[in-house]
Design an enzyme around this catalytic site. Structure first.
Site, PDB file in Angstrom:
ATOM      1  N   ASP A  29     -16.979 -18.030 -41.061  1.00 46.09           N
ATOM      2  CA  ASP A  29     -16.363 -19.320 -40.765  1.00 46.09           C
ATOM      3  C   ASP A  29     -16.921 -20.375 -41.720  1.00 46.09           C
ATOM      4  OD1 ASP A  29     -14.804 -20.518 -37.995  1.00 46.09           O
ATOM      5  OD2 ASP A  29     -15.833 -21.968 -39.301  1.00 46.09           O
ATOM      6  N   ILE A  30     -16.058 -21.245 -42.226  1.00 45.49           N
ATOM      7  CA  ILE A  30     -16.454 -22.270 -43.189  1.00 45.49           C
ATOM      8  C   ILE A  30     -17.343 -23.334 -42.532  1.00 45.49           C
ATOM      9  CG2 ILE A  30     -14.541 -23.928 -42.911  1.00 45.49           C
ATOM     10  CD1 ILE A  30     -14.242 -23.810 -46.007  1.00 45.49           C
ATOM     11  N   GLY A  90      -8.361 -25.635 -28.080  1.00 44.63           N
ATOM     12  CA  GLY A  90      -8.886 -26.064 -29.377  1.00 44.63           C
ATOM     13  C   GLY A  90      -8.459 -25.205 -30.552  1.00 44.63           C
ATOM     14  N   GLN A  91      -7.378 -24.425 -30.391  1.00 45.11           N
ATOM     15  CA  GLN A  91      -6.918 -23.629 -31.538  1.00 45.11           C
ATOM     16  C   GLN A  91      -6.394 -24.561 -32.628  1.00 45.11           C
ATOM     17  OE1 GLN A  91      -3.827 -20.694 -30.789  1.00 45.11           O
ATOM     18  NE2 GLN A  91      -4.062 -19.791 -32.825  1.00 45.11           N
ATOM     19  N   HIS A  97      -7.027 -15.113 -34.400  1.00 40.53           N
ATOM     20  CA  HIS A  97      -8.379 -14.803 -34.893  1.00 40.53           C
ATOM     21  C   HIS A  97      -9.347 -14.773 -33.730  1.00 40.53           C
ATOM     22  CE1 HIS A  97      -7.815 -19.178 -34.974  1.00 40.53           C
ATOM     23  NE2 HIS A  97      -9.111 -19.271 -34.683  1.00 40.53           N
TER      24      HIS A  97
HETATM   25  P1  5GP Z   1      -9.828 -22.230 -33.983  1.00 42.24           P
HETATM   26  O1  5GP Z   1     -10.279 -23.636 -33.671  1.00 42.24           O
HETATM   27  O2  5GP Z   1      -8.389 -22.197 -34.425  1.00 42.24           O
HETATM   28  O3  5GP Z   1     -10.150 -21.232 -32.929  1.00 42.24           O
HETATM   29  O4  5GP Z   1     -10.735 -21.781 -35.215  1.00 42.24           O
HETATM   30  C1  5GP Z   1     -10.399 -21.971 -36.550  1.00 42.24           C
HETATM   31  C2  5GP Z   1     -11.652 -21.748 -37.352  1.00 42.24           C
HETATM   32  O5  5GP Z   1     -11.289 -21.591 -38.714  1.00 42.24           O
HETATM   33  C3  5GP Z   1     -12.649 -22.912 -37.290  1.00 42.24           C
HETATM   34  O6  5GP Z   1     -13.885 -22.461 -36.767  1.00 42.24           O
HETATM   35  C4  5GP Z   1     -12.765 -23.378 -38.733  1.00 42.24           C
HETATM   36  O7  5GP Z   1     -14.070 -23.747 -39.101  1.00 42.24           O
HETATM   37  C5  5GP Z   1     -12.291 -22.149 -39.514  1.00 42.24           C
HETATM   38  N1  5GP Z   1     -11.669 -22.456 -40.777  1.00 42.24           N
HETATM   39  C6  5GP Z   1     -10.711 -23.399 -41.015  1.00 42.24           C
HETATM   40  N2  5GP Z   1     -10.358 -23.392 -42.312  1.00 42.24           N
HETATM   41  C7  5GP Z   1     -11.105 -22.402 -42.901  1.00 42.24           C
HETATM   42  C8  5GP Z   1     -11.183 -21.931 -44.251  1.00 42.24           C
HETATM   43  O8  5GP Z   1     -10.495 -22.394 -45.168  1.00 42.24           O
HETATM   44  N3  5GP Z   1     -12.069 -20.919 -44.484  1.00 42.24           N
HETATM   45  C9  5GP Z   1     -12.844 -20.390 -43.503  1.00 42.24           C
HETATM   46  N4  5GP Z   1     -13.688 -19.417 -43.855  1.00 42.24           N
HETATM   47  N5  5GP Z   1     -12.794 -20.821 -42.226  1.00 42.24           N
HETATM   48  C10 5GP Z   1     -11.935 -21.815 -41.933  1.00 42.24           C
END
Ligand code: 5GP
Ligand code: ZN
Length: 111
Positions: A29-30, A90-91, A97
């Site tokens: 994760d970034i 929070g998606q 994923h």
């Molecule tokens: P969600 O909030 O949708 O469950 O999680 C999305 C995740 O994707 C977040 O933890 C965010 O930090 C990660 N993320 C968003 N953009 C990128 C990216 O460009 N690269 C990587 N490695 N992670 C990302």
């Protein structure tokens, strides 16, 4: 395909990829929320768990995350696998994923 995670699968944008097989890709994760914070995604584009039709896909993602927990050395200590689905959870990235989180104590319930 206007999906960032599909672009990571295609290697058209960079990511720290840690594992891959025919069905899944895993990358760091970034914006890590724990010492180990890896995202496991199916190579097939599915926007969220709500649109997932093949339960085998979820099984593969889960087993892939479990195997990574072993490789990261957190399987025995404990880890969490989280799938945020839609707005209240929070998606933010609409390619299914699972977050693999570990390496620190984690509170319950999650925020
Ligand atoms: P969600 O909030 O949708 O469950 O999680 C999305 C995740 O994707 C977040 O933890 C965010 O930090 C990660 N993320 C968003 N953009 C990128 C990216 O460009 N690269 C990587 N490695 N992670 C990302
Ligand atoms: Zn996608």
């Amino acid at each position: 395909m206007d999906c960032l995670f599909c672009k990571i699968i295609a290697r058209s944008i960079p990511a720290t990829i840690v594992a891959e097989d025919d069905h899944c890709l895993a990358f760091r994760d970034i914006n890590p929320q724990a010492p180990t914070h890896i995202l496991v995604i199916p190579k097939e584009h599915v926007p969220s768990l709500n649109e997932m039709t093949d339960p085998a896909l979820a099984g593969r993602v889960l087993a892939f995350a479990r195997d990574l927990a072993v490789k990261e050395g957190i399987a025995d200590r404990g880890y969490r696998v989280v799938i945020n689905t839609n707005a209240e959870a929070g998606q933010t990235m609409f390619h299914l994923h699972a977050h693999l989180l570990g390496g620190r104590e984690q509170g319950w319930p999650p925020g």
